[in-house]
Design a protein around this motif. Structure first.
Motif, PDB file in Angstrom:
ATOM      1  N   VAL A  21       0.845  -1.220   0.032  1.00 45.27           N
ATOM      2  CA  VAL A  21      -0.090  -0.097  -0.081  1.00 45.27           C
ATOM      3  C   VAL A  21       0.812   1.275   0.095  1.00 45.27           C
ATOM      4  CG1 VAL A  21      -1.788   1.263   1.316  1.00 45.27           C
ATOM      5  CG2 VAL A  21      -1.890  -1.231   1.165  1.00 45.27           C
ATOM      6  N   VAL A  22       1.998   1.304   0.740  1.00 46.99           N
ATOM      7  CA  VAL A  22       2.961   2.466   1.012  1.00 46.99           C
ATOM      8  C   VAL A  22       3.797   2.693   0.026  1.00 46.99           C
ATOM      9  CG1 VAL A  22       4.510   3.394   2.402  1.00 46.99           C
ATOM     10  CG2 VAL A  22       2.554   2.452   3.693  1.00 46.99           C
ATOM     11  N   GLN A  23       4.584   1.773  -0.617  1.00 50.24           N
ATOM     12  CA  GLN A  23       5.650   2.049  -1.571  1.00 50.24           C
ATOM     13  C   GLN A  23       5.114   2.772  -2.707  1.00 50.24           C
ATOM     14  OE1 GLN A  23       8.312   1.588   0.266  1.00 50.24           O
ATOM     15  NE2 GLN A  23       9.541   2.021  -1.466  1.00 50.24           N
ATOM     16  N   PRO A  24       4.160   2.356  -3.530  1.00 50.65           N
ATOM     17  CA  PRO A  24       3.580   2.898  -4.743  1.00 50.65           C
ATOM     18  C   PRO A  24       3.374   4.248  -4.797  1.00 50.65           C
ATOM     19  CG  PRO A  24       2.712   0.809  -4.555  1.00 50.65           C
ATOM     20  CD  PRO A  24       3.172   1.153  -3.161  1.00 50.65           C
ATOM     21  N   ILE A  25       3.120   4.834  -3.654  1.00 54.25           N
ATOM     22  CA  ILE A  25       2.445   6.292  -3.585  1.00 54.25           C
ATOM     23  C   ILE A  25       3.625   7.129  -3.991  1.00 54.25           C
ATOM     24  CG2 ILE A  25       1.837   8.038  -1.983  1.00 54.25           C
ATOM     25  CD1 ILE A  25       0.468   5.682  -0.389  1.00 54.25           C
ATOM     26  N   GLY A  26       5.005   6.667  -3.813  1.00 59.48           N
ATOM     27  CA  GLY A  26       6.081   7.419  -4.028  1.00 59.48           C
ATOM     28  C   GLY A  26       5.860   8.169  -5.603  1.00 59.48           C
ATOM     29  N   ALA A  27       5.002   7.651  -6.358  1.00 64.09           N
ATOM     30  CA  ALA A  27       5.023   7.820  -7.685  1.00 64.09           C
ATOM     31  C   ALA A  27       4.578   9.616  -7.740  1.00 64.09           C
ATOM     32  CB  ALA A  27       4.049   7.327  -8.427  1.00 64.09           C
ATOM     33  N   VAL A  28       4.226  10.342  -6.618  1.00 64.77           N
ATOM     34  CA  VAL A  28       3.714  11.510  -6.774  1.00 64.77           C
ATOM     35  C   VAL A  28       4.888  12.575  -6.772  1.00 64.77           C
ATOM     36  CG1 VAL A  28       2.948  13.264  -5.141  1.00 64.77           C
ATOM     37  CG2 VAL A  28       1.695  11.137  -5.248  1.00 64.77           C
ATOM     38  N   ALA A  29       6.223  11.869  -6.568  1.00 62.55           N
ATOM     39  CA  ALA A  29       7.297  12.582  -6.672  1.00 62.55           C
ATOM     40  C   ALA A  29       7.587  12.995  -8.091  1.00 62.55           C
ATOM     41  CB  ALA A  29       8.596  11.693  -6.159  1.00 62.55           C
ATOM     42  N   ALA A  88       3.410  10.703 -21.237  1.00 62.93           N
ATOM     43  CA  ALA A  88       4.151   9.710 -20.583  1.00 62.93           C
ATOM     44  C   ALA A  88       4.060   9.485 -18.932  1.00 62.93           C
ATOM     45  CB  ALA A  88       5.691   9.653 -20.883  1.00 62.93           C
ATOM     46  N   ILE A  89       3.984  10.760 -18.694  1.00 64.95           N
ATOM     47  CA  ILE A  89       3.832  10.906 -16.967  1.00 64.95           C
ATOM     48  C   ILE A  89       2.628  10.481 -16.601  1.00 64.95           C
ATOM     49  CG2 ILE A  89       3.621  12.784 -14.995  1.00 64.95           C
ATOM     50  CD1 ILE A  89       5.703  14.340 -16.653  1.00 64.95           C
ATOM     51  N   ALA A  90       1.569  10.757 -17.573  1.00 68.84           N
ATOM     52  CA  ALA A  90       0.202  10.553 -17.023  1.00 68.84           C
ATOM     53  C   ALA A  90      -0.003   9.059 -17.165  1.00 68.84           C
ATOM     54  CB  ALA A  90      -0.686  11.356 -18.017  1.00 68.84           C
ATOM     55  N   LEU A  91       0.565   8.521 -17.894  1.00 68.59           N
ATOM     56  CA  LEU A  91       0.666   6.874 -18.169  1.00 68.59           C
ATOM     57  C   LEU A  91       1.207   6.352 -16.728  1.00 68.59           C
ATOM     58  CD1 LEU A  91       1.643   5.630 -21.703  1.00 68.59           C
ATOM     59  CD2 LEU A  91      -0.636   5.196 -20.496  1.00 68.59           C
ATOM     60  N   THR A  92       2.238   6.929 -16.510  1.00 70.77           N
ATOM     61  CA  THR A  92       2.916   6.172 -15.194  1.00 70.77           C
ATOM     62  C   THR A  92       2.061   6.468 -13.799  1.00 70.77           C
ATOM     63  OG1 THR A  92       5.105   6.767 -16.111  1.00 70.77           O
ATOM     64  CG2 THR A  92       5.305   6.754 -13.715  1.00 70.77           C
ATOM     65  N   LEU A  93       1.734   7.645 -13.813  1.00 75.37           N
ATOM     66  CA  LEU A  93       0.789   7.840 -12.575  1.00 75.37           C
ATOM     67  C   LEU A  93      -0.562   6.936 -12.635  1.00 75.37           C
ATOM     68  CD1 LEU A  93       1.329  11.796 -12.010  1.00 75.37           C
ATOM     69  CD2 LEU A  93       2.082  10.031 -10.810  1.00 75.37           C
ATOM     70  N   ALA A  94      -0.954   6.741 -13.801  1.00 76.10           N
ATOM     71  CA  ALA A  94      -2.359   6.106 -13.932  1.00 76.10           C
ATOM     72  C   ALA A  94      -2.066   4.653 -13.402  1.00 76.10           C
ATOM     73  CB  ALA A  94      -2.780   6.308 -15.373  1.00 76.10           C
ATOM     74  N   GLY A  95      -0.844   4.198 -13.869  1.00 75.24           N
ATOM     75  CA  GLY A  95      -0.469   2.708 -13.594  1.00 75.24           C
ATOM     76  C   GLY A  95      -0.368   2.610 -12.065  1.00 75.24           C
ATOM     77  N   ILE A  96       0.339   3.410 -11.485  1.00 75.83           N
ATOM     78  CA  ILE A  96       0.766   3.385 -10.053  1.00 75.83           C
ATOM     79  C   ILE A  96      -0.652   3.648  -9.240  1.00 75.83           C
ATOM     80  CG2 ILE A  96       1.927   4.653  -8.235  1.00 75.83           C
ATOM     81  CD1 ILE A  96       3.757   2.836  -9.903  1.00 75.83           C
ATOM     82  N   SER A  97      -1.174   4.541  -9.654  1.00 78.74           N
ATOM     83  CA  SER A  97      -2.352   5.045  -8.907  1.00 78.74           C
ATOM     84  C   SER A  97      -3.472   3.579  -8.790  1.00 78.74           C
ATOM     85  CB  SER A  97      -3.394   6.132  -9.321  1.00 78.74           C
ATOM     86  OG  SER A  97      -2.380   7.301  -9.421  1.00 78.74           O
ATOM     87  N   SER A  98      -3.773   3.090 -10.007  1.00 82.52           N
ATOM     88  CA  SER A  98      -4.501   2.043  -9.993  1.00 82.52           C
ATOM     89  C   SER A  98      -4.028   0.959  -9.140  1.00 82.52           C
ATOM     90  CB  SER A  98      -4.499   1.569 -11.523  1.00 82.52           C
ATOM     91  OG  SER A  98      -5.404   0.326 -11.618  1.00 82.52           O
TER      92      SER A  98
END
Length: 293
Positions: free
Chosen positions: A84-92, A115-125
């Protein structure tokens, strides 16, 4: 004792603050490394060059921000499962991309934002899916030995690859290595914290702490070399995808934090991870500061 939902909400807030520290630390360290290598012809930082960074105030400021981020991340890992915790770092990634573009006057085009949106979408999901099924588990000796065994194999592999590739290694190569190692650093931190909570402070736990330090040092060397060969938002993008993917993979396969996940959730994990990886790959290809462009 607060309800589990409240503890996870606090953990998510701490992880978000840790992401801010990571972003600021990355920017300061990247600036210092680029000042160090510009005009020198250096394409790869050795031990001497890395130690030389200790004399640079800007690099030390960045390190301070990173240490603050680490402390906040450890606090978050104390309150919630690793996956739960580790993927949240994508906000950086968002913070670093905008900050770096503003500092250097770089215009980020639509493809970069995509490209940034794709990365954040994957991590958020991934985070949303993980938050609903993740469970705290007992950290047994067997699980810890398995984590240490896989880490040992990774260290051997990266040592061989770096010796083979030499100066031909690119930013993404270093980012990948750092992401994998930092994923194990986060995993070992969670394991050690949980074992201390369980009262299992023994030789095996101490060995895990030593392995954590070694992985963090080698991962840090990889990161400094990544800064020397690429923009900070590419480095952060790679770390905020590869790091959590490795940590989550270990958390699921070895630690069993997603034992309650359904097949639909597992499929969501896989698709989300692939989307995030695609985003990082595209970011390297389209970012205006990468060496290929």
């Amino acid at each position: 004792m607060l309800p589990a939902e409240v503890l996870r909400a606090i953990a998510i807030m701490l992880a978000l603050l840790a992401a801010v520290g990571l972003a600021l630390g990355a920017q300061f360290q990247n600036d210092s490394v680029h000042q160090r290598v510009n005009g020198t012809g250096i394409s790869r930082l050795g031990i001497k060059q890395v130690l030389g960074l200790l004399k640079r105030p800007r690099w030390l400021v960045g390190t301070s921000f990173l240490m603050l981020g680490v402390i906040l991340q450890l606090a978050a890992l104390t309150l919630a499962p690793l996956i739960v915790v580790q993927p949240i770092g994508a906000v950086a990634l968002v913070i670093t991309s905008l900050l770096n573009a503003r500092i250097y006057g770089v215009r980020l085009g639509p493809r970069t934002f995509f490209a940034i949106a794709l990365t954040l979408a994957g991590i958020s999901s991934f985070v949303v899916s993980a938050a609903g099924v993740a469970t705290e588990v007992e950290m047994s000796d067997e699980k810890l030995l398995q984590v240490l065994g896989v880490l040992a194999l990774m260290l051997i592999l990266f040592g061989f690859l770096m010796a083979t590739m030499g100066d031909t290694a690119k930013a993404l190569n270093y980012v990948f290595g750092a992401g994998v190692l930092y994923g194990f650093v986060a995993t070992l931190a969670k394991v050690i914290i949980q074992r201390l909570i369980q009262g299992d402070f023994d030789t095996l736990t101490l060995s895990a702490a030593i392995a954590l330090v070694l992985a963090a040092l080698l991962g840090g060397w990889f990161v400094q070399n990544a800064y020397a060969t690429g923009p900070p938002d590419l480095v952060i993008a790679g770390l905020t995808v590869i790091d959590p993917m490795v940590a989550v993979g270990v958390g699921i396969v070895i630690l069993g934090e997603a034992a309650n996940a359904s097949m639909d959730t597992i499929i969501t994990f896989i698709i989300s991870g692939l989307v995030a990886v695609l985003g990082v790959y595209l970011l390297e290809k389209v970012h205006p500061q990468t060496n290929e462009n």
